[in-house]
Design a protein around this motif. Structure first.
Motif, PDB file in Angstrom:
ATOM      1  N   GLU A 150      -3.493  10.493  11.476  1.00 38.91           N
ATOM      2  CA  GLU A 150      -3.671  10.472  10.026  1.00 38.91           C
ATOM      3  C   GLU A 150      -3.531   9.063   9.451  1.00 38.91           C
ATOM      4  OE1 GLU A 150      -2.291  13.603   7.690  1.00 38.91           O
ATOM      5  OE2 GLU A 150      -3.600  14.818   8.936  1.00 38.91           O
ATOM      6  N   PHE A 151      -4.164   8.885   8.292  1.00 32.17           N
ATOM      7  CA  PHE A 151      -4.050   7.602   7.615  1.00 32.17           C
ATOM      8  C   PHE A 151      -2.667   7.445   7.009  1.00 32.17           C
ATOM      9  CE2 PHE A 151      -8.755   8.266   6.718  1.00 32.17           C
ATOM     10  CZ  PHE A 151      -9.127   7.533   7.826  1.00 32.17           C
ATOM     11  N   LYS A 152      -2.223   6.204   6.999  1.00 32.25           N
ATOM     12  CA  LYS A 152      -0.983   5.844   6.350  1.00 32.25           C
ATOM     13  C   LYS A 152      -1.029   6.246   4.874  1.00 32.25           C
ATOM     14  CE  LYS A 152       0.936   1.248   5.399  1.00 32.25           C
ATOM     15  NZ  LYS A 152       0.880  -0.138   5.867  1.00 32.25           N
ATOM     16  N   GLU A 160       0.823  -1.192   0.000  1.00 37.94           N
ATOM     17  CA  GLU A 160       0.000   0.000   0.000  1.00 37.94           C
ATOM     18  C   GLU A 160       0.863   1.251   0.000  1.00 37.94           C
ATOM     19  OE1 GLU A 160      -2.197  -1.160   3.411  1.00 37.94           O
ATOM     20  OE2 GLU A 160      -4.053  -1.228   2.268  1.00 37.94           O
ATOM     21  N   VAL A 161       1.934   1.203   0.747  1.00 34.53           N
ATOM     22  CA  VAL A 161       2.867   2.326   0.694  1.00 34.53           C
ATOM     23  C   VAL A 161       4.225   1.748   0.340  1.00 34.53           C
ATOM     24  CG1 VAL A 161       1.717   3.789   2.374  1.00 34.53           C
ATOM     25  CG2 VAL A 161       3.397   2.151   3.142  1.00 34.53           C
ATOM     26  N   SER A 162       4.995   2.532  -0.397  1.00 33.42           N
ATOM     27  CA  SER A 162       6.291   1.990  -0.780  1.00 33.42           C
ATOM     28  C   SER A 162       7.376   2.458   0.182  1.00 33.42           C
ATOM     29  CB  SER A 162       6.618   2.409  -2.206  1.00 33.42           C
ATOM     30  OG  SER A 162       6.446   3.797  -2.329  1.00 33.42           O
ATOM     31  N   ILE A 163       7.004   3.352   1.103  1.00 33.92           N
ATOM     32  CA  ILE A 163       7.974   3.798   2.094  1.00 33.92           C
ATOM     33  C   ILE A 163       7.866   2.870   3.304  1.00 33.92           C
ATOM     34  CG2 ILE A 163       8.748   5.765   3.466  1.00 33.92           C
ATOM     35  CD1 ILE A 163       8.484   6.433   0.544  1.00 33.92           C
ATOM     36  N   GLU A 164       8.959   2.431   3.821  1.00 35.28           N
ATOM     37  CA  GLU A 164       8.916   1.606   5.029  1.00 35.28           C
ATOM     38  C   GLU A 164       9.587   2.332   6.173  1.00 35.28           C
ATOM     39  OE1 GLU A 164       7.667  -1.053   6.298  1.00 35.28           O
ATOM     40  OE2 GLU A 164       6.524  -1.603   4.495  1.00 35.28           O
ATOM     41  N   LEU A 165       8.952   2.304   7.344  1.00 33.24           N
ATOM     42  CA  LEU A 165       9.599   2.868   8.525  1.00 33.24           C
ATOM     43  C   LEU A 165      10.321   1.768   9.292  1.00 33.24           C
ATOM     44  CD1 LEU A 165       6.700   5.146   9.797  1.00 33.24           C
ATOM     45  CD2 LEU A 165       8.670   5.794   8.423  1.00 33.24           C
ATOM     46  N   TRP A 220       4.331   9.012   5.157  1.00 31.67           N
ATOM     47  CA  TRP A 220       5.475   8.214   5.619  1.00 31.67           C
ATOM     48  C   TRP A 220       6.797   8.777   5.109  1.00 31.67           C
ATOM     49  CZ3 TRP A 220       4.947   2.452   7.069  1.00 31.67           C
ATOM     50  CH2 TRP A 220       3.833   2.295   7.911  1.00 31.67           C
ATOM     51  N   THR A 221       6.776   9.399   3.946  1.00 35.16           N
ATOM     52  CA  THR A 221       7.989  10.055   3.469  1.00 35.16           C
ATOM     53  C   THR A 221       8.378  11.163   4.435  1.00 35.16           C
ATOM     54  OG1 THR A 221       7.162   9.667   1.252  1.00 35.16           O
ATOM     55  CG2 THR A 221       9.048  11.124   1.451  1.00 35.16           C
ATOM     56  N   SER A 262      -5.819   4.819  12.819  1.00 39.07           N
ATOM     57  CA  SER A 262      -7.039   5.462  12.318  1.00 39.07           C
ATOM     58  C   SER A 262      -7.713   4.657  11.220  1.00 39.07           C
ATOM     59  CB  SER A 262      -6.729   6.851  11.778  1.00 39.07           C
ATOM     60  OG  SER A 262      -6.080   7.604  12.752  1.00 39.07           O
ATOM     61  N   LYS A 263      -6.891   4.087  10.341  1.00 40.57           N
ATOM     62  CA  LYS A 263      -7.471   3.379   9.204  1.00 40.57           C
ATOM     63  C   LYS A 263      -8.277   2.172   9.697  1.00 40.57           C
ATOM     64  CE  LYS A 263      -8.060   2.812   4.895  1.00 40.57           C
ATOM     65  NZ  LYS A 263      -8.490   3.846   3.973  1.00 40.57           N
ATOM     66  N   ASN A 279      -9.097  12.514  13.657  1.00 42.98           N
ATOM     67  CA  ASN A 279      -9.186  12.277  12.218  1.00 42.98           C
ATOM     68  C   ASN A 279     -10.616  12.542  11.741  1.00 42.98           C
ATOM     69  OD1 ASN A 279      -9.666  10.768   9.710  1.00 42.98           O
ATOM     70  ND2 ASN A 279      -7.539  10.145   9.986  1.00 42.98           N
ATOM     71  N   ASN A 332       1.853   7.327   1.355  1.00 46.28           N
ATOM     72  CA  ASN A 332       3.242   7.524   0.927  1.00 46.28           C
ATOM     73  C   ASN A 332       3.756   8.887   1.351  1.00 46.28           C
ATOM     74  OD1 ASN A 332       4.255   5.255  -0.237  1.00 46.28           O
ATOM     75  ND2 ASN A 332       3.221   5.606  -2.179  1.00 46.28           N
ATOM     76  N   ILE A 359       7.544  11.384   7.623  1.00 46.67           N
ATOM     77  CA  ILE A 359       7.984  10.810   8.896  1.00 46.67           C
ATOM     78  C   ILE A 359       9.412  10.292   8.786  1.00 46.67           C
ATOM     79  CG2 ILE A 359       7.564   8.986  10.585  1.00 46.67           C
ATOM     80  CD1 ILE A 359       4.612   9.220  10.028  1.00 46.67           C
ATOM     81  N   LYS A 360       9.711   9.678   7.662  1.00 49.76           N
ATOM     82  CA  LYS A 360      11.056   9.145   7.467  1.00 49.76           C
ATOM     83  C   LYS A 360      12.088  10.271   7.509  1.00 49.76           C
ATOM     84  CE  LYS A 360      13.123   5.535   4.678  1.00 49.76           C
ATOM     85  NZ  LYS A 360      13.196   4.403   5.591  1.00 49.76           N
TER      86      LYS A 360
END
Lengths: 481, 975
Positions: B167-169, A26-31, B174-175, A418-419, A465, B171, B177-178
């Protein structure tokens, strides 16, 4: 029956069932840290060097000779003395095979990579070829920059031609090196494919290939199938698939494990996999106790059910629903999560598939997971329930409620995500729509209140939210005021 | 505006004026500032003032004005929206961003807060892309060693990052936050470690500690925000550092940080509370990684609970800490941390019981702030209270240890009751805790409507009720031990479904007696308990407690209820008024003897509260009670309506004359009810009012529209002939109302209600001259803004018209507006949209209307309209058989969702003033399917052969099958 036929005309109006299916990313960024139990994309060859260090004392002489300084190495490699070339290359390889902190950067800075690549072509000097191949393999096992240095040194065509070396250990080392290059990412993967790596690689697979060698080949093949943006070329995958399918029948678990890393991807790719008829075997492997086998098999099946209704049906026909309950109850959270994700995509199908999910008794483990699972798995389970309530018939939704889904679902309104909260609120709305059709709105209201759901929904009216707050408000206004 | 001294001076003066209490001075100054805020340099002038002004008030005022200015204007709403221009020019924006951080950091705290808010508003729009150096600028200040500065940075960071919590996840998120993690996580960790070290070096310096602990709180909050979306790699790698230190801080105490304040939480409490939240976050989301640390936290938090006092300032900490334990003890793999008998006993004894005790603060609220007390205790708005947290822990523990926990608590309950028995006047709080414990132990599921619906079987509720609750309520004095009385009444209320009926019947006189208690809580609870008991359902869906069983108590019940309204503090007590309403509804005709006195008291009350209506629920139930009095009395004696009018009209007139907005909609509803009670022609008093009801001003308030429409409908139903003969000149006014309503998307259905009543009741000749105009108006609306709601109402109307005036008349009026119009309406509206009509009566009207068009309209048989005959029949069968089509086009989702139209005026504000669903077709047609079959039969007899041939050529097979079913059921055939 006739009634449900007519109901169908109005069900899910405006909703595209396909949109319910969620692809893996779903997101391509990983924490997070990269997943520990994901298959390793690059490997350094150290196990062999350890073996060598425990060689009998009699061969110690060689070790002494190979103690060389970096300057000496550069000189010898660039010189014309073949004996010294071999010694220097071997010394380099030994340094790179060190268990701790291999000096990859320093070696690259020596600028000897092009020379090492050249050595790969010295067909008359098998030991030199082998040592060079090994050293380069280990350089390529490092970061992307390291791999890049090897590729830019011109190693790709050299290694590909070495695949056909008469010496098995050299050809095996080349397979390994190519695996590291392919594992770097789509760019080099496709570069290899364009250099026609596949035919000689596949030619190495035969009934007499030793297991160790076969493991390396399988791993390299799997790296050629992996990564996205873009996916590997379709015809390349088509070439490798039959061999991989064969390898999946092998009894060695590492071979199986790597061969299961089939490509993720769009529906046409899924179709190719489905067409091979491998799904029953994958399902069988999903049920295996070894994590390294079960994990990729589950992933592969998980990918298949992101596809069309027909593709999902093929997975169901292969028996996936019989295996999922035990995976949903697995001790490893990641397995729970993958299994729940798979289930959520099956629940996104038409009501006939939802019915199969009920018949195969998937609801009890789903409810258990929702109640007691790890949070990552709970999130996926919430999606499964949400999809179920979107596509299920009124009768199916009733069955879901009777299985006790409501209590753990409402408890998860306290989730710190939230989701997830929003998905639950949407699910509650779906449940109310079903209750309305049955004239049971009041009973559902009571049930929600009894299970402390009402106060949780009320509390969400102050959530930060906006969408969450509006969804909560909407439910309260519609059903509880 | 230039950055000049003169402008600074001017601005100073205006800012000063905005603080003036006199609106005549304040407002123009505010207006002036608003008028100049679009000018260049305005924000920079404000910043200069808040930094350099000589007067502190001006500094603060400038900072607040600046913050609000940023809040209103920084965000560029949309470049495309012309009336929302960008009010802050680019050079000002750049200058603000360049200066605001150092300015914030060097300002005193009061101003710092405003600027920090402003930064986060700007950051929300510009960070990170358009403000790339913000983070580095902030992080660099960590090195300063000046904790005033550091706290400024931390506070700003907190307001920038706290949105990560909700907030919802995505890109994008998260960018960001990173990026923040890369720049911020390590410095924050170092700062955390350094701050903790400083805390031990300054362990004896109170003022230093305060600053340092403020930093730690902010750091702990930042930890929460940064770890919320997912577990970042950095924090996973540094979990040891963070968790070890958090754990130490949880166990830390320092006399210097303890505060004397009993109410306000101190820094130490705030920090520990936040740490509990952080631990709970990890336990919930990152269980796998957090597992090694969890047992330590459980122990620390538990010790914390055991050692924390009863003061209000610890409430948040204690409830957070208990909630943490409650969430952990439910998890199967942590079960072992709790299952030891000693552990359980000690949790029960040292954590749960002390937090269930009635505290001094509760006692204060019980006496002096009873409204708040009731709200918390009765309506469950106690989410953050200690008692509530303790209850949740009991329930959590019961998940795995129900038997042992119940056993331990039974022992406690007994010993507390014994303590009480020894010396009630001193030890009454022990009994209170015992009752509370039983309540929380016994209740597994609870709803407002039914009380406890699932109880723990280990507690014998009836026995406890008979032995410990009833004796208190039977005691001679209703005013002794008010808290225990309230507990006892509440016990009845929540266990009403578990306690057997005979016990409830014994309790009723006791409850009635307690309506006289002086304590507001006690008499309120008594009223509420009675109200709840009266709503309980028995078998056969009747009330559990019958009017006959209540007969002996009617007089004393009514007397005490009305007397309770005269007790101090309860003159507008909504619980009592609701109990009055419910008693009327239960007792029905047995209240008739008391009506004269009741209605006098109600009208007096009405008169009194209409001076200043302030309790909406009280008022609502009062009007409901009035409606019930009217209904019950007039049902037995219709002529009594006159005496009600006599009693009420005077007050109503006053309400209307004084324009008491809150009450006017109610008055209209009561009047509708009264008017409908009249069997004969409409009384002249009503006719005198009629013209006033058509005044446009009344219709401007949306709250008036539904009850006014309802009242006009009552006029039309009862007095259509009188209006036609005596007030014909008012018909245009009536239609004017219709025209106004129909023009609004929100109120068009109300317009149709009115129009339908006109069509149904007015003598046709009286509206003849207006009919065509009505249709033209409808078509105009249809052309200008067609909505699904409008179409649905329109369909009902034309079919009602068809029933009333005949199908031919309908066809003629359409075609008189424009040739072939009728066909267009059939083809474009009726056939495709009929499936959307909702409601039983509405569908029936449409079915009968369409049947008439099919069978009683010659042009349908022999003109070009004939081709529409079968499609229309098919649509009608669809209306009968297919589910309702409730799709609404996307763009209509946001139109007044809340007022769903029905054929009836659905303004159900007053339940007891509502009228029965009115079916204008009524007995004329019982079963519309049979009616269709019969009508078709009649048609086919008139023109043999035509009907079957039309059916066989184009009706689809499924529809044909249904139709054959209807024909069979009606035992007719088509010729």
């Amino acid at each position: 029956n006739e009634h449900s036929e007519r109901m169908k005309k109005f069900k899910n109006k405006g909703k595209d069932a396909a949109a319910l299916r969620r692809q893996r990313v779903e997101v391509s960024i990983e924490l997070r840290k990269t997943k520990k139990d994901e298959q390793i994309l690059k490997r350094r060859s150290i196990s062999l060097s350890l073996m060598e260090e425990t060689l009998p004392l009699g061969e110690d002489k060689r070790n002494e000779i190979t103690q060389m300084s970096l300057e000496e190495i550069v000189e010898a490699v660039n010189g014309s003395n073949t004996e010294l070339q071999l010694q220097a290359t071997q010394a380099t390889r030994r340094m790179l095979s060190r268990q701790k902190d291999p000096p990859i950067n320093q070696i690259i800075e020596l600028g000897i990579i092009p020379r090492l690549v050249e050595f790969l072509n010295h067909a008359d000097q098998a030991p030199l070829q082998f040592e060079a191949a090994w050293a380069l393999t280990n350089i390529a096992s490092g970061t992307s920059d390291h791999t890049k240095a090897v590729v830019e040194g011109g190693a790709i065509p050299a290694f590909i031609s070495l695949l056909s070396s008469p010496h098995m250990h050299i050809s095996e080392q080349s397979v390994w090196a190519l695996g590291n290059i392919a594992g770097d990412g789509p760019l080099y993967r496709d570069a290899l494919i364009n250099c026609n790596v596949i035919p000689p690689l596949l030619a190495l697979v035969s009934p007499v290939t030793p297991v160790g060698f076969l493991r390396n080949i399988t791993w390299t093949l799997s790296n050629l199938c992996r990564n996205k943006n873009p996916y590997p070329p379709l015809d390349a995958v088509k070439k490798m698939l039959p061999v991989l399918i064969c390898l999946m029948q092998h009894e060695d678990k590492e071979i199986i494990s790597d061969s299961c890393y089939l490509t993720d991807g769009s529906n046409d790719r899924i179709q190719i996999v489905v067409d091979t008829g491998i799904l029953p075997r994958l399902v069988q492997l999903m049920a295996r106790p070894e994590l390294i086998v079960m994990t990729p098999a589950l992933r592969a099946i998980g990918n298949v059910v992101t596809g069309t209704d027909e593709q999902t049906q093929a997975a169901i026909d292969a028996g996936v629903l019989a295996v999922l309950p035990s995976l949903l109850r697995h001790v490893k959270p990641t397995i729970q999560k993958e299994a729940a994700w798979t289930l959520s995509n099956i629940a996104a199908g038409p009501c006939q598939q939802i019915q199969q999910l009920i018949t195969c008794r998937l609801l009890p483990p789903l409810v258990e997971l929702l109640d007691k699972g790890d949070f990552k798995a709970q999130k996926e389970a919430v999606w499964a329930v949400a999809n179920f309530t979107t596509g299920g018939t009124v009768e199916q939704v009733v069955e879901l409620i009777q299985s006790g889904v409501l209590k753990p679902l409402l408890n998860l309104l306290l989730a710190k995500d939230s989701k997830t909260i929003l998905v639950i609120l949407d699910t509650i709305s779906n449940l109310f729509l079903a209750a309305e059709k049955l004239g049971e709105t009041e009973r559902l209201c009571l049930l929600v209140e009894e299970l402390d759901g009402l106060e949780k929904i009320e509390a969400l009216q102050t959530h930060d939210n906006n969408m969450v707050y509006r969804a909560a408000l909407n439910i309260i206004e519609k059903y509880f005021s | 505006m230039e950055l000049s001294d003169a402008n600074l001076q001017t601005l100073t003066e205006y800012l000063k004026k905005t603080l003036d209490p006199d609106p005549a001075i304040r407002r123009p100054a505010e207006k002036f500032l608003e008028s100049v805020e679009g000018s260049q340099n305005y924000p920079l002038l404000l910043l200069t003032l808040l930094e350099k002004s000589q007067e502190n008030v001006i500094k603060v005022c400038a900072s607040v004005t600046f913050k609000n200015y940023i809040k209103r204007n920084w965000r560029i709403v949309g470049i495309l929206v012309e009336d929302e221009p960008n009010k802050i020019c680019e050079s000002d924006r750049i200058a603000i961003k360049a200066n605001i951080v150092p300015l914030m950091l060097s300002s005193p705290e009061q101003i710092q807060k405003q600027l920090s808010d402003a930064i986060s508003i700007i950051g929300r729009e510009d960070f990170p892309q358009k403000w790339p150096d913000l983070l580095t600028e902030m992080v660099n200040r960590f090195q300063s060693g000046d904790f005033h500065v550091i706290n400024g940075v931390l506070r700003t960071a907190h307001s920038l990052f706290k949105r990560y919590r909700h907030e919802f996840k995505s890109n994008e998120l998260w960018t960001e936050i990173k990026l923040v993690l890369d720049a911020f996580a390590l410095p924050l960790t170092n700062l955390f470690k350094a701050t903790i070290e400083l805390c031990s070096t300054h362990a004896n310096d109170a003022s230093a500690l305060k600053v340092l602990f403020s930093s730690l709180i902010l750091i702990a909050k930042l930890f929460y925000s940064l770890n919320f979306q997912d577990l970042p790699e950095f924090f996973e790698d540094n979990m040891e550092t963070w968790m070890t230190n958090f754990h130490t801080l949880l166990t830390l105490d320092n006399k210097l940080l303890q505060t004397d304040d009993e109410e306000e939480a101190g820094l130490l409490e705030l920090l520990k509370s936040q740490i509990c939240d952080n631990a709970a976050l990890y336990a919930q989301k990152y269980d796998e990684e957090f597992q090694p640390y969890l047992p330590r936290f459980v122990t620390a938090i538990w010790n914390l609970l055991v050692t924390t006092g009863q003061e209000v300032k610890y409430d948040l900490l204690v409830s957070n800490a208990i909630q943490f334990l409650a969430s952990v003890c439910e998890r199967p793999h942590y079960k072992h941390l709790f299952e030891d008998q000693n552990t359980l006993t000690s949790i029960c004894e040292k954590v749960i019981v002390p937090n269930m005790e009635f505290r001094a603060a509760d006692e204060e609220a019980f006496e002096d702030n009873s409204e708040e007390y009731i709200r918390r205790d009765l309506e469950g708005s106690d989410i953050d209270t200690r008692r509530r947290a303790a209850c949740d822990l009991v329930r959590g523990l019961c998940k795995f240890f129900e038997g042992p926990v119940t056993g331990i608590f039974s022992g406690y309950v007994n010993s507390m009751l014994q303590e009480y028995a020894k010396n009630p006047s001193v030890n009454w709080k022990h009994k209170d805790a015992a009752i509370y414990l039983v309540t929380s132990l016994a209740s597994k599921a609870q709803t407002q409507k039914h009380g406890i619906t699932q109880a723990n079987e280990l507690v014998n509720l009836t026995e406890f009720f008979v032995n410990h609750i009833q004796p208190d309520l039977k005691s001679a004095s209703v005013n002794e031990f008010p808290v225990l009385k309230a507990d006892g009444i509440k016990y009845i209320m929540i266990f009403r479904n578990q306690v057997p009926k005979e016990q409830l019947l014994i309790s009723i006189p006791l409850l009635i007696n307690h309506l006289q208690a002086e304590s507001i809580v006690v008499h309120t609870y008594a009223a509420h308990a009675l109200e709840r008991l009266f709503t309980m359902r028995g078998t056969n869906n009747t009330t559990l407690i019958t009017a006959a069983e209540m007969a002996p108590f009617v007089e004393v019940l009514l007397t005490n209820l009305f007397k309770a309204l005269t007790l101090p503090g309860s003159s507008e007590n909504e619980y009592i008024m609701k109990a009055i309403m419910r008693s009327f509804s239960l007792l029905q005709e047995s209240i008739i003897p008391y009506i004269p006195s009741v209605i006098t008291q109600l009208t007096q009350k009405l008169l009194a509260v209409s001076k200043n209506p302030s309790k909406p629920h009280f008022n609502h139930y009062m009007f409901e009670s009035i409606c019930l009095s009217i209904r019950i009395t007039c049902k037995a004696n219709p002529d009594a309506v006159g005496s009600f009018e006599e009693a009420l009209f005077m007050v109503f007139t006053e309400i209307l004359q004084n324009d008491v907005q809150e009450f006017i909609p109610y008055v209209f509803q009561v009047m509708s009810l009264l008017l409908e009670m009249h069997k004969n022609e409409i009384p002249s008093s009503y006719m005198a009012l009629f013209p006033h009801l058509l005044q446009p001003v009344l219709w401007e308030r949306t709250g008036n529209i539904p009850p006014l429409v309802r009242l006009l409908q009552a006029y039309l139903e009862r007095g259509a002939n009188t209006i036609a003969s005596a007030a014909a000149d008012k018909i245009p006014g009536l239609l004017g109302v219709f025209q106004k309503l129909i023009a609004s998307k929100a109120n068009d259905h109300q317009g149709f209600y009115l129009l339908n009543s006109i069509i149904e009741h007015m003598p046709p000749e009286s509206v003849d001259q207006y009919r065509k105009q009505i249709f033209i108006l409808l078509f105009q609306r249809l052309q200008n803004s067609k909505t699904t709601k409008f179409i649905k109402s329109f369909l009902v109307f034309i079919n009602l018209y068809c029933i009333k005036y005949g199908a031919l008349a309908l066809q003629e009026i359409f075609d008189s507006i424009q040739p072939k119009m009728f066909g267009m309406v059939l083809e474009k509206i009726i056939i495709p949209e009929i499936q959307k009509v909702s409601g039983q009566v509405e569908k029936k009207i449409c079915a009968v209307g369409i049947t008439k068009i099919l069978t009683e309209c010659p042009p349908m048989m022999d003109t070009e309209y004939t081709k529409l005959w079968t499609p229309l029949l098919q649509a009608l069968i669809g209306l009968f058989e297919l589910p309702e089509d409730d799709t609404v086009p996307d763009e209509e989702h946001f139109i007044d969702i809340e007022d769903a139209p029905g054929y009836q005026t659905a303004f159900s504000q007053l339940a007891f003033a509502g009228k029965k669903e009115h079916d204008p077709v009524g007995q004329m047609v019982n079963n519309p399917r049979i009616h269709l079959a019969q009508s078709l039969h009649k048609l086919s007899t008139a023109c043999p052969g035509r009907v079957p041939s039309m059916l066989s050529t184009s009706l689809n097979a499924e529809a044909l099958q249904y139709l054959q079913g209807y024909l069979q059921a009606a035992s007719v055939t088509l010729l």
